[in-house]
Scaffold this motif. Sequence first.
Motif, PDB file in Angstrom:
ATOM      1  N   ASP A   1      -8.304   1.537  12.323  1.00 45.00           N
ATOM      2  CA  ASP A   1      -8.754   0.566  11.319  1.00 45.00           C
ATOM      3  C   ASP A   1      -8.262   0.933   9.925  1.00 45.00           C
ATOM      4  OD1 ASP A   1     -10.263   2.816  11.018  1.00 45.00           O
ATOM      5  OD2 ASP A   1     -12.168   1.781  10.737  1.00 45.00           O
ATOM      6  N   GLU A   2      -7.107   1.627   9.853  1.00 44.42           N
ATOM      7  CA  GLU A   2      -6.558   2.053   8.576  1.00 44.42           C
ATOM      8  C   GLU A   2      -5.287   1.261   8.252  1.00 44.42           C
ATOM      9  OE1 GLU A   2      -5.911   6.211   8.999  1.00 44.42           O
ATOM     10  OE2 GLU A   2      -7.992   6.748   8.559  1.00 44.42           O
ATOM     11  N   PHE A   3      -5.248   0.715   7.025  1.00 45.73           N
ATOM     12  CA  PHE A   3      -4.099  -0.043   6.543  1.00 45.73           C
ATOM     13  C   PHE A   3      -3.680   0.517   5.182  1.00 45.73           C
ATOM     14  CE2 PHE A   3      -6.334  -2.731   9.467  1.00 45.73           C
ATOM     15  CZ  PHE A   3      -5.370  -3.492  10.117  1.00 45.73           C
ATOM     16  N   VAL A   4      -2.425   0.259   4.829  1.00 46.91           N
ATOM     17  CA  VAL A   4      -1.900   0.651   3.523  1.00 46.91           C
ATOM     18  C   VAL A   4      -1.184  -0.551   2.921  1.00 46.91           C
ATOM     19  CG1 VAL A   4      -0.126   2.008   2.356  1.00 46.91           C
ATOM     20  CG2 VAL A   4      -1.704   3.125   3.896  1.00 46.91           C
ATOM     21  N   VAL A   5      -1.433  -0.781   1.652  1.00 45.08           N
ATOM     22  CA  VAL A   5      -0.712  -1.823   0.901  1.00 45.08           C
ATOM     23  C   VAL A   5       0.124  -1.119  -0.174  1.00 45.08           C
ATOM     24  CG1 VAL A   5      -0.923  -3.820  -0.601  1.00 45.08           C
ATOM     25  CG2 VAL A   5      -2.488  -3.556   1.339  1.00 45.08           C
ATOM     26  N   VAL A   6       1.425  -1.391  -0.182  1.00 44.88           N
ATOM     27  CA  VAL A   6       2.332  -0.786  -1.159  1.00 44.88           C
ATOM     28  C   VAL A   6       2.743  -1.861  -2.156  1.00 44.88           C
ATOM     29  CG1 VAL A   6       4.478   0.459  -1.526  1.00 44.88           C
ATOM     30  CG2 VAL A   6       3.156   0.828   0.576  1.00 44.88           C
ATOM     31  N   LEU A   7       2.452  -1.610  -3.438  1.00 46.78           N
ATOM     32  CA  LEU A   7       2.836  -2.515  -4.516  1.00 46.78           C
ATOM     33  C   LEU A   7       4.026  -1.903  -5.248  1.00 46.78           C
ATOM     34  CD1 LEU A   7      -0.721  -3.292  -5.977  1.00 46.78           C
ATOM     35  CD2 LEU A   7       0.402  -4.304  -3.991  1.00 46.78           C
ATOM     36  N   GLU A   8       5.179  -2.554  -5.131  1.00 49.71           N
ATOM     37  CA  GLU A   8       6.401  -2.004  -5.712  1.00 49.71           C
ATOM     38  C   GLU A   8       6.628  -2.554  -7.117  1.00 49.71           C
ATOM     39  OE1 GLU A   8      11.029  -1.217  -4.274  1.00 49.71           O
ATOM     40  OE2 GLU A   8       9.710  -2.550  -3.145  1.00 49.71           O
ATOM     41  N   LEU A   9       7.192  -1.704  -8.007  1.00 45.18           N
ATOM     42  CA  LEU A   9       7.523  -2.068  -9.383  1.00 45.18           C
ATOM     43  C   LEU A   9       6.311  -2.634 -10.121  1.00 45.18           C
ATOM     44  CD1 LEU A   9      11.024  -3.721  -8.767  1.00 45.18           C
ATOM     45  CD2 LEU A   9      10.500  -1.359  -9.370  1.00 45.18           C
ATOM     46  N   VAL A  10       5.241  -1.811 -10.187  1.00 45.93           N
ATOM     47  CA  VAL A  10       4.004  -2.184 -10.862  1.00 45.93           C
ATOM     48  C   VAL A  10       4.104  -1.783 -12.325  1.00 45.93           C
ATOM     49  CG1 VAL A  10       1.506  -1.781 -10.957  1.00 45.93           C
ATOM     50  CG2 VAL A  10       2.672  -1.974  -8.757  1.00 45.93           C
ATOM     51  N   GLY A  11       3.619  -2.662 -13.214  1.00 46.45           N
ATOM     52  CA  GLY A  11       3.667  -2.340 -14.637  1.00 46.45           C
ATOM     53  C   GLY A  11       2.539  -1.428 -15.074  1.00 46.45           C
ATOM     54  N   ASN A  12       1.309  -1.668 -14.614  1.00 45.71           N
ATOM     55  CA  ASN A  12       0.158  -0.855 -14.996  1.00 45.71           C
ATOM     56  C   ASN A  12      -0.872  -0.887 -13.875  1.00 45.71           C
ATOM     57  OD1 ASN A  12      -1.473  -3.332 -15.419  1.00 45.71           O
ATOM     58  ND2 ASN A  12      -0.106  -3.603 -17.184  1.00 45.71           N
ATOM     59  N   GLN A  13      -1.940  -0.077 -14.052  1.00 52.26           N
ATOM     60  CA  GLN A  13      -2.923   0.055 -12.981  1.00 52.26           C
ATOM     61  C   GLN A  13      -3.764  -1.207 -12.799  1.00 52.26           C
ATOM     62  OE1 GLN A  13      -5.374   3.387 -14.209  1.00 52.26           O
ATOM     63  NE2 GLN A  13      -7.077   2.026 -14.701  1.00 52.26           N
ATOM     64  N   SER A  14      -3.867  -2.040 -13.834  1.00 48.96           N
ATOM     65  CA  SER A  14      -4.679  -3.251 -13.711  1.00 48.96           C
ATOM     66  C   SER A  14      -4.116  -4.191 -12.649  1.00 48.96           C
ATOM     67  CB  SER A  14      -4.770  -3.964 -15.063  1.00 48.96           C
ATOM     68  OG  SER A  14      -3.472  -4.359 -15.502  1.00 48.96           O
TER      69      SER A  14
ATOM     70  N   ALA B   1      13.896   1.849 -12.593  1.00 49.24           N
ATOM     71  CA  ALA B   1      13.388   0.714 -13.369  1.00 49.24           C
ATOM     72  C   ALA B   1      12.300   1.119 -14.349  1.00 49.24           C
ATOM     73  CB  ALA B   1      12.851  -0.364 -12.427  1.00 49.24           C
ATOM     74  N   ASN B   2      11.984   2.434 -14.411  1.00 46.70           N
ATOM     75  CA  ASN B   2      10.918   2.936 -15.280  1.00 46.70           C
ATOM     76  C   ASN B   2       9.601   2.180 -15.021  1.00 46.70           C
ATOM     77  OD1 ASN B   2       9.828   4.636 -17.209  1.00 46.70           O
ATOM     78  ND2 ASN B   2      10.283   3.238 -18.910  1.00 46.70           N
ATOM     79  N   ALA B   3       9.325   1.990 -13.733  1.00 48.32           N
ATOM     80  CA  ALA B   3       8.118   1.270 -13.322  1.00 48.32           C
ATOM     81  C   ALA B   3       7.264   2.195 -12.447  1.00 48.32           C
ATOM     82  CB  ALA B   3       8.482  -0.011 -12.561  1.00 48.32           C
ATOM     83  N   LYS B   4       6.203   1.634 -11.911  1.00 50.60           N
ATOM     84  CA  LYS B   4       5.277   2.407 -11.077  1.00 50.60           C
ATOM     85  C   LYS B   4       5.214   1.808  -9.684  1.00 50.60           C
ATOM     86  CE  LYS B   4       2.239   3.618 -14.960  1.00 50.60           C
ATOM     87  NZ  LYS B   4       3.055   2.934 -15.991  1.00 50.60           N
ATOM     88  N   VAL B   5       4.744   2.625  -8.748  1.00 51.35           N
ATOM     89  CA  VAL B   5       4.466   2.178  -7.382  1.00 51.35           C
ATOM     90  C   VAL B   5       3.000   2.494  -7.089  1.00 51.35           C
ATOM     91  CG1 VAL B   5       4.959   2.491  -4.929  1.00 51.35           C
ATOM     92  CG2 VAL B   5       6.827   2.519  -6.584  1.00 51.35           C
ATOM     93  N   ALA B   6       2.271   1.501  -6.573  1.00 48.25           N
ATOM     94  CA  ALA B   6       0.855   1.702  -6.236  1.00 48.25           C
ATOM     95  C   ALA B   6       0.690   1.693  -4.725  1.00 48.25           C
ATOM     96  CB  ALA B   6      -0.018   0.607  -6.856  1.00 48.25           C
ATOM     97  N   VAL B   7      -0.054   2.666  -4.222  1.00 51.29           N
ATOM     98  CA  VAL B   7      -0.398   2.733  -2.796  1.00 51.29           C
ATOM     99  C   VAL B   7      -1.899   2.507  -2.676  1.00 51.29           C
ATOM    100  CG1 VAL B   7      -0.575   4.214  -0.773  1.00 51.29           C
ATOM    101  CG2 VAL B   7       1.521   4.198  -2.136  1.00 51.29           C
ATOM    102  N   LEU B   8      -2.284   1.475  -1.925  1.00 52.02           N
ATOM    103  CA  LEU B   8      -3.691   1.158  -1.689  1.00 52.02           C
ATOM    104  C   LEU B   8      -4.035   1.536  -0.242  1.00 52.02           C
ATOM    105  CD1 LEU B   8      -2.820  -0.667  -4.133  1.00 52.02           C
ATOM    106  CD2 LEU B   8      -4.593  -2.265  -3.391  1.00 52.02           C
ATOM    107  N   PHE B   9      -4.881   2.526  -0.085  1.00 51.22           N
ATOM    108  CA  PHE B   9      -5.321   2.948   1.252  1.00 51.22           C
ATOM    109  C   PHE B   9      -6.568   2.115   1.599  1.00 51.22           C
ATOM    110  CE2 PHE B   9      -6.870   5.262   4.738  1.00 51.22           C
ATOM    111  CZ  PHE B   9      -5.877   6.117   5.197  1.00 51.22           C
ATOM    112  N   VAL B  10      -6.449   1.272   2.629  1.00 54.23           N
ATOM    113  CA  VAL B  10      -7.508   0.332   3.006  1.00 54.23           C
ATOM    114  C   VAL B  10      -8.118   0.777   4.325  1.00 54.23           C
ATOM    115  CG1 VAL B  10      -8.073  -2.079   3.496  1.00 54.23           C
ATOM    116  CG2 VAL B  10      -6.265  -1.526   1.845  1.00 54.23           C
ATOM    117  N   ASP B  11      -9.422   1.072   4.312  1.00 54.59           N
ATOM    118  CA  ASP B  11     -10.140   1.480   5.529  1.00 54.59           C
ATOM    119  C   ASP B  11     -11.290   0.506   5.762  1.00 54.59           C
ATOM    120  OD1 ASP B  11     -10.501   3.888   7.535  1.00 54.59           O
ATOM    121  OD2 ASP B  11     -12.511   3.326   6.850  1.00 54.59           O
ATOM    122  N   LEU B  12     -11.443   0.046   7.013  1.00 55.78           N
ATOM    123  CA  LEU B  12     -12.460  -0.959   7.335  1.00 55.78           C
ATOM    124  C   LEU B  12     -13.837  -0.324   7.439  1.00 55.78           C
ATOM    125  CD1 LEU B  12     -10.595  -3.106  10.004  1.00 55.78           C
ATOM    126  CD2 LEU B  12     -10.555  -3.290   7.520  1.00 55.78           C
TER     127      LEU B  12
END
Length: 903
Positions: free
Chosen positions: A553-566, A500-511
Amino acid sequence: MALGETMDGPKSMALASRALRTTRAAALPIFAWPFFGLIVACTCWVYLIQVLDAERVQFERRTYEASSRVAESQAAQLSRDLTMIDQILVLAGSHWQAVGGKPEQKALDEVVGPDKAILNISVFGAEGDMLFTNSPEAWPRDELDSVTGLPFFAEQKRSTTDTMFIGMPRKMAGQDQYFIRFSRKILDAAGSLAGVVVVALDSEALIAPYDSGVLGTQGFVTSVGLDGSTKAFRINGGGRQPPAIPSSLRFALDSSAGNIYVAGGDFGDTVSRFISWRRVDGFPIVVVAAADQTEAQVALNERRIGSIRVAAGANFVLAVFVVIATTMSIRFHRERRQLALSQAAYRKATEGGTEGFFICKPVRGDAKAIADYRVVDCNDRGAGFLGTARQAVIGAHLSGMRGGLAGASSIKALLDKAFRQGSAEDDFQLEGGSRQEQHLRVGVVKSDDVLAITVRDITLEKSHVADLERRSNEDMLTGLPNRAWIRRNLPTMLERADKANAKVAVLFVDLDGFKLVNDTFGHGAGDEVLQHVGKRLKVAVRPNDHVVRLGGDEFVVVLELVGNQSEAEHVAERILHAFHAPFSTSAGTASVGTSIGISLYPVDAKDMDTLYQHADIAMYEAKTSGKNRYHLFNSAFYDAMRQRTKREKELRAAIAENQFVMHYQSRVDCKTSKVTSLEALVRWNHPTEGMLGPDEFIGLAEETGLILNLGELVIDLVCTQIAQWAHGVYACVPVSINVSSRQFNERDIRESIASALARHGIDGSCVEIELTESSMVVDPRRTADNLRAIHALGVKLLVDDFGTGYSSLSMLHNMAFDVLKVDKSFTSRLGIDESGEVFFRAIITMAHSLGMRVVAEGVETAEQARILEALQCDELQGFYLFRPVPAEELPGSLHLDSLSAAH
């Protein structure tokens, strides 16, 4: 027997299956033989080693007992002999006084007894003139000319007590015989020295004859002074040359009795001995008995070697037996297996089973190709799987049936495969209409020209596997997907992003602050918080985003088909906002924040592992930046982390390989311009980067805890250098060693220093310890105890970088420091404004009132040196005077012509 006559039900298939299981069980003895052999061999070796160790311990115990008996007997006899000699000295002295200083041989014999007349008795006056002797030949002319300088006379004249002095063995002129002189004072009526009476005795008379049967051919018996000097000595064959007492034995002789093993190298020969010693009661003499049990030791070793050879031979025989037994078992198993396979194939083709079963025969068409299959026989359950009754199945063609398994499109392909290969197996899924889907496992075995088909319902197994798969991908506490899920699905998401010529963002969340929740409210409340966190994250993200719990206390959020970093930043801000409100638990209200790291595919990484790693690194940057925030992946920060990790690895290797050298900077007395001390400064001789200063690695060593091992290494390097200076210009100059706060508070620094002093044979006054003020604020009471213990070693204590820490006047007074070193930041202000001089004057006054000397660090100009001298500062240190240099480049003199001459 006809085929139709043999197919009488499920019992035949059960028999075939049981035959195969029996065949597999028969293979167990193949592996049992090597296991049995290994157990027997290990047991025998363990027992043999225990027996040999017991023999060695018994041998050493008997040897120590024999040498102890000899030492104890000799000590008792020597005590009696020395007491008798002391009595003779007293009697001879009394006789001298009684006859007015004119003793006669006959009268002297009556005093000491006729059996003592063989002794060499001599009397000297207070000025060393000989008054009497019964053996003139025992006194060479050169000794009579200098009696007052002989050890016995000098010791009696120096000593303030009236005790017997035992001299060193001396060799008689022209003979191989040694004698020992015993002396005692003769006092006049006023208690002053009026003369010295001397008794000389053959040294061998003080040691009983040598018994080689007890102590061996290379043993010996000797009497030794407390200073390690040999008084008398006997070895096998009457040898008279006394041995050199090893340093290890001299240290042990401080106790009244004991045993020790001394290797042959310590004696200067190749003979190892078992040593026992006993202190002679009432005299500064120790009797040492050395037992040489070389022959017995050789016999013991021969028995050990013989036993080991026998055991090795037995092991070899056992190994041959195991190999033969295993080979025979394999051959027997192979024959049994071939027979079992033949029987199983026959039974599967002719007998029924407990599961669905039927027999099919191929129906050939043109060119003898198999066009269809005809059912020859089946059981009721097998017919049910075909969707009809047994009577309707037998004789029917497979292609003519439409229900159940017969309707599966690939069933004929499976039968064809089995007919070609001899066997085949596959799973089939049958649509159940309104009912649950049915899963069947079909196994086909060819026997002659027919196929034996078994069908088993595996619907429950499939359901169980699906449930296990779901559980393996789900976090049990929060119900969120887990680590296994993300590793399985993230690669697929990346592939979709590429298409899809898109991006994937991985957010590493630590409490942030979660550990405090566990410590305060308990782990039950911590689990409640984690459940609430999972729910808040699900609400904060977008509908198509994935929230994953990795663990803890570690979580990950995966954002699929992201257009930009904002877009990723916007989600991160929503997550941060979601954590503003506290969490309610059964134990109370808890506040938890979060640090978030963001990594984008394919901008920051080209694969899953790197993407995940970069998100973790970005989270770590958020943590180090103050927490409760998010950070995008920063390649510069990553490079810095890698460089730090690389440097830490190099530092560990440097400590292990001792890549460090010491430089020394002199401290100079303001009044005398003389070097009073040297400060040891560590340098890292890096294999590729050259010489590195402490700023390059000390901070990292402190953070990682490597400073503990590095500090021990520095202490050893400095003590080694001090020992090398024992007879040089710097022999009397103490060297100060910097001790870090962690080293002081986490290690027994007193033990480290004491061990190094003892190891290198140097005095405590040669070492000074520099401590920063931060070292003393952790536990003042423990700090004071440690400083007193270090002081007891004779080591001086210095406060380093004074003025930059938190020490108070009362703390300095209680810690009893010797020297105060003022930080160079204050020295640099001298000559610039008056506040610098005021500060120094206050420090110097305070330190002098507490009995401490003051050292100004960082002296770099003549003006600073002049001001400090005027302020009565005790010592100066800095580049103006001396720069840190290796030991071999230190100045050849300890004295400067003047401070103004320094540069």
